[in-house]
Design an enzyme around this catalytic site. Structure first.
Site, PDB file in Angstrom:
ATOM      1  CB  CYS A 146      13.669   8.267   8.179  1.00 49.44           C
ATOM      2  SG  CYS A 146      11.946   8.050   7.691  1.00 49.44           S
ATOM      3  N   GLY A 160       7.196   5.040   8.536  1.00 47.18           N
ATOM      4  CA  GLY A 160       6.380   6.228   8.741  1.00 47.18           C
ATOM      5  C   GLY A 160       6.594   6.800  10.128  1.00 47.18           C
ATOM      6  CB  SER A 161       4.586   9.194  12.043  1.00 46.54           C
ATOM      7  OG  SER A 161       3.326   8.566  12.209  1.00 46.54           O
ATOM      8  CD  GLU A 200       3.526  10.505  16.367  1.00 38.37           C
ATOM      9  OE1 GLU A 200       4.191  11.138  17.206  1.00 38.37           O
ATOM     10  OE2 GLU A 200       3.918  10.310  15.190  1.00 38.37           O
ATOM     11  CD  GLU A 209      12.948   4.328   8.790  1.00 37.83           C
ATOM     12  OE1 GLU A 209      12.820   5.187   9.699  1.00 37.83           O
ATOM     13  OE2 GLU A 209      12.910   4.600   7.591  1.00 37.83           O
ATOM     14  CE  LYS A 268      -2.562   3.470   1.597  1.00 36.79           C
ATOM     15  NZ  LYS A 268      -1.995   4.795   1.929  1.00 36.79           N
ATOM     16  CD  GLU A 293      11.533  12.172  11.644  1.00 32.75           C
ATOM     17  OE1 GLU A 293      12.385  11.612  10.934  1.00 32.75           O
ATOM     18  OE2 GLU A 293      10.480  11.599  12.014  1.00 32.75           O
ATOM     19  N   GLY A 353       3.108   4.045  13.684  1.00 33.52           N
ATOM     20  CA  GLY A 353       3.806   2.799  14.005  1.00 33.52           C
ATOM     21  C   GLY A 353       3.186   2.061  15.171  1.00 33.52           C
TER      22      GLY A 353
END
Length: 490
Positions: A293, A237-238, A240, A259, A184, A392, A242
């Site tokens: 990242c 991704g983030s 949150e 990651e 996705k 970040e 994750g």
């Protein structure tokens, strides 16, 4: 028609790839993909939902259990990946243009990303038949060994900042190990991913092995991560999101690789070669407009060379120009208006708190007012507890932080919730090794930062940067499970 060219007029209309076919949503639901450089609609993307995700997972399950895929040898899987690598190289210009247009990257960055994509498929194609088990000494009369076996159906959710590269590292490793895949892509940038999925069909991947279901995160992403038919999940991704991915994996009792970003330090000691260090430090924060990242967003500077580093960075940052992807300048735009607001909020906070702005770059005068442009900026000295030194930002904002000695440098470097990448700049070999070992990060570079995609280098973090490893052979181990086999012969 496949996305073979990018028409200056008109809007692209790609398809999802499910069970070896190009698929459009039955009710014609789409979402718009906007060009970050000018806000114009460049594509209408199929808005897949739980129904399409379910079809893709079912196709992947069938391909894994009863299709042609499990009958192929590891060497044959590798040959397919090699063929896909060759097709990516053949279509390099087209894919680079798509990546640049869709994600807002300067064209040189788009080209570098597609070169890395081809290398991922080449690397994992060559590695497919080289993952081996062990024999284990055990009791007399027994033979014990281990096998590495694929998990089964892998669900992958990838971000918008490096869609081509991250697709390559996920698909390359997962497919090399014999898994099937449902991918996705992010709704903000998925054109290159969909085109490569078409090329995978052209390369001869069996139906159901490589599926791509674009859609919104709240719909297609949620449906995929929570689907009970998956055997493994991977997400970039983030932190949150994750947490949501890991929770979904736990409910289905499957593993996951996460990651989740970083706040990576570059430690510059007083004996560093500044002529070599400063250009690398600048590139590590402006690459992809800071939307990386592993961006080196904190520069820890020994007080003895503070003035020299400040002046060197000031001179370089002031020369940088942000502009449309097609102009191929130093920086392109941020991905969308929300990201622009986020980055600006950090800048506004720093200025309101009186943190000195050492330098900022420029925005090209012909840049569209509908584009999401920000100049590169460097602040300093930044207190270690300030928000721009801890969180970040995901934009071209660099924080300079002074330190007195090695002990303080390590305390600052390890003083965030992240632990993804670090850089150490020194001519002292003993200190280089000592500091590199003490920094809590998944990758540490000495007198360098980054490695041209780092295809062969295991990549992943500690703490809130996630867990598991991508890239290199380590990714093959994450995308497989160990089976122990014991034979009695005596």
């Amino acid at each position: 028609m496949p996305l073979r060219t990018i028409a200056a007029e008109g809007v692209l209309k790609p398809a999802a790839i499910i069970d070896g076919e190009r698929v459009f949503t039955p009710d014609g639901q789409v979402f718009e993909s906007l060009c970050p450089s000018d806000g114009k609609v460049i594509a209408l993307i199929p808005r897949c939902d739980a129904a399409e995700v379910g079809r893709a997972v079912a196709a992947a399950r069938k391909a894994f259990e009863t299709g042609l895929w499990p009958k192929l040898t590891a060497a044959d899987r590798g040959r397919l990946l090699m063929k896909l690598s060759a097709l990516v190289t053949e279509h390099h210009d087209e894919l680079s243009a798509l990546e640049s247009l869709d994600a807002g990257k300067p064209l040189k960055q788009g080209k570098a990303d597609i070169t890395a994509l081809a290398r991922y498929f080449e690397f994992y194609g060559g590695a497919a038949d080289k993952v081996m088990g062990d024999t284990i000494p055990t009791a007399d009369g027994f033979l014990a060994m281990t096998l590495r076996e694929p998990h089964g159906v892998v669900g992958g959710i990838i971000p918008w900042n490096y869609p081509a590269q991250i697709m390559g590292r996920v698909a390359g490793a997962a497919l090399a190990m014999g898994n099937t895949l449902v991918l996705k892509p992010a709704e903000d940038a998925c054109l290159s991913v969909l085109r490569v999925a078409e090329l995978a069909l052209e390369a001869g991947f069996p139906a159901g092995v490589f599926n791509v279901v674009p859609g919104l995160g709240s719909e297609a992403g949620a449906a995929l991560s929570n689907h009970p038919g998956l055997d493994y999940l991977t997400f970039t991704g983030s932190p949150e999101v994750g947490v949501m991915i890991q929770t979904a994996a736990a409910k289905n009792h499957i593993g996951c690789t996460l990651e989740l970003g970083g706040k990576s330090p570059q430690i510059v000691f007083d004996d560093a070669d500044l002529g070599a260090a400063l250009p690398v430090i600048v590139n590590a924060i402006i690459q992809n407009c800071g939307q990386t990242c592993s961006a080196g967003s904190r520069v820890l500077v020994h007080k003895g060379i503070w003035d020299a580093v400040v002046e060197g960075l000031r001179a370089r940052i002031r020369t940088l120009v942000s502009g449309p992807h097609s102009a191929d300048l130093d920086l392109g735009p941020l991905i969308n208006a929300g990201q622009l607001r986020r980055v600006q909020s950090f800048v506004d906070r720093a200025l309101a708190d009186g943190i000195p702005l050492i330098a900022e770059g420029a925005i090209a005068p012909d840049a569209s007012s509908e584009g999401h442009f920000v100049p590169a900026r460097v602040f300093g000295p930044v207190p270690v507890d300030h928000v721009i030194a801890r969180e970040e930002i995901f934009g071209p904002v660099l924080s300079l932080i002074p330190f007195r000695d090695e002990e303080e440098a390590l305390r600052i470097a390890n003083g965030t919730e992240f632990g993804l990448v670090a850089g150490v700049w020194t001519r002292d070999a003993q200190r280089a090794v000592r500091v590199a070992k003490a920094v809590r990060a998944g990758q540490v570079f000495v007198n360098a930062y980054g490695a041209g995609g780092g295809i062969e280098l295991p990549f992943g973090g500690f703490k809130k940067s996630g867990h598991g490893r991508e890239k290199g052979f380590e990714a093959l181990y994450d995308f497989s499970a160990t089976k122990t086999l014991v034979l009695r012969h005596g």
